[in-house]
Write an enzyme that holds these catalytic residues in place. Sequence first.
Site, PDB file in Angstrom:
ATOM      1  N   SER A 136       7.336 -25.732 -61.444  1.00  0.00           N
ATOM      2  CA  SER A 136       7.532 -26.461 -60.444  1.00  0.00           C
ATOM      3  C   SER A 136       8.848 -27.305 -60.815  1.00  0.00           C
ATOM      4  O   SER A 136       9.711 -26.739 -61.250  1.00  0.00           O
ATOM      5  CB  SER A 136       6.290 -27.239 -59.913  1.00  0.00           C
ATOM      6  OG  SER A 136       6.535 -28.310 -58.977  1.00  0.00           O
ATOM      7  N   HIS A 168       7.636 -23.168 -57.410  1.00  0.00           N
ATOM      8  CA  HIS A 168       7.511 -23.666 -56.333  1.00  0.00           C
ATOM      9  C   HIS A 168       8.789 -24.094 -55.720  1.00  0.00           C
ATOM     10  O   HIS A 168       9.693 -24.523 -56.214  1.00  0.00           O
ATOM     11  CB  HIS A 168       6.799 -25.266 -56.425  1.00  0.00           C
ATOM     12  CG  HIS A 168       5.306 -24.864 -56.688  1.00  0.00           C
ATOM     13  ND1 HIS A 168       4.571 -26.056 -57.276  1.00  0.00           N
ATOM     14  CD2 HIS A 168       4.538 -23.801 -56.852  1.00  0.00           C
ATOM     15  CE1 HIS A 168       3.337 -25.550 -57.516  1.00  0.00           C
ATOM     16  NE2 HIS A 168       3.327 -24.298 -57.273  1.00  0.00           N
ATOM     17  N   ASP A 219      -1.077 -26.920 -59.966  1.00  0.00           N
ATOM     18  CA  ASP A 219      -1.265 -25.661 -59.684  1.00  0.00           C
ATOM     19  C   ASP A 219      -1.025 -24.680 -61.037  1.00  0.00           C
ATOM     20  O   ASP A 219      -0.089 -25.258 -61.946  1.00  0.00           O
ATOM     21  CB  ASP A 219       0.086 -25.155 -58.647  1.00  0.00           C
ATOM     22  CG  ASP A 219      -0.249 -23.872 -58.358  1.00  0.00           C
ATOM     23  OD1 ASP A 219      -1.282 -23.256 -58.244  1.00  0.00           O
ATOM     24  OD2 ASP A 219       0.627 -23.127 -57.567  1.00  0.00           O
TER      25      ASP A 219
END
Lengths: 190, 276
Positions: free
Chosen positions: A13, A40, A133
């Site tokens: 991310s 992301h 995540d």
Amino acid sequence: MQRVPELVVIGGSWGGIQAALQILKGLPPNYSLPIVLVLHRLRDQEGNLQEIFERKTRLTTVEIEDKQQLVPGMLYLAPPNYHVLLENDRTFALDDSELENYSRPSIDVTFTSAADVYGDQVAGIILSGASSDGSSGLKYIFEKGGTALVQQPQEAEIDTMPLAAIRATPGCRIMQLIDIQEFLLSLHVN
Amino acid sequence: MKLSSDAQFEQEVEVLIGEIKQHYGYDFSGYARASVYRRVKRFMGQKGLENMQQLREPLFSDSFFFEVFLQDVTVNVTEMFRDPSFFLSLRQNVLPLLSTYPYIKIWDAGCSTGEELFSLAILLQEEGLLNRTKIYATDINQKVLRQAKEGIFPVSRIPAYTAAYYAAGGKQEFSGYYRSNYGNAKFNSELVRNVVFYPHNLATDSSFNEFHLILCRNVLIYFGRELQERVLNLFDESLVSLGYLGLGKKETLAMSGISPYYNAVDKTNRIYRKLN
């Protein structure tokens, strides 16, 4: 005896783009495995990521289309606003269901699906990021006998994601980017 | 190599798909499997069901339970003005041409809970076409059709929808289209006055009318290649010559047999036009 991976899945991310570039820029254009990269992204951001990876690595880079076949030597980017799943015939399937961990694409979704299809022949790599995540997806890969690698938290721009992954999968290998690159090169069959 | 426990689960789902078809008439055999497996697993996890037998019992004895299952397994996640650039393109490239018809017919296939339908109706209203447009809104699932008719969406989504509305070329105050009440936003029912809500199963039902525009966005991704082809042929049969087809941002006609008979009006936004 752990079997040799046939697929590499990478998740990151915040700080993940730079980290992924560090790893991937050293791979040859005919790299012998397909690589799937889930980063992301801002929701409606259009794909200049593809250009960045195309320019800064030697891999052919594409944004994933539904039903596309996985081919060695390709770098596949998860498109914004879709989850990326894999089918048993080793094609991609896109999915626009609920966000997971506030994210779509979600790293967990792709890692889990990859392990469902490739079993123990997946290498999952978690890079820098400000979310957790990916941690349960990496655990899932590890529990199925696959390879679990995490970027060394001290080296990551944001260590939240690596730390969460390490907590979820204490048996993972914690490595610097340069060593992750070495590992990927060791999988390459000429 | 795939683990045997995973292969076994998948085999059980295959059997379940056959039983569902026999028992309820819904045919999932053409659906893309990765998503079906994931949704079934997810549903079982949420309901605390530990094995396939525990799922089958309520599924085949309780049709209400089945409806919940159906709604969950067929993904019903949607939003207003999803991909604003698509709606902007519709406004700029498609509606001006549709306006030349005295009477316009549109099919919103897989309308789910209605967010796309209301977005479309707002567009038509602002372009002065809503009064002479009839929209057929269909879905496999009766429950979501009832929701779509209501036009009630969580108020928490309104800021995102408002931004998307303006990005899609919105011309009014977005707040003029709904009333907020108890955490919900109820959209003006005048917007769907000319809408026919109708259960239709893309996997098994046939063409039922002719349309100037068909919208079917992020539905085909849940189908396997064969079923995708069936549905695209169904759309082809249901479009007038020079009619338009709008797909999701990652769905394409490119691999389909009907592709030679269509032009991409907007390649990025996957808007196609049937040739004469």
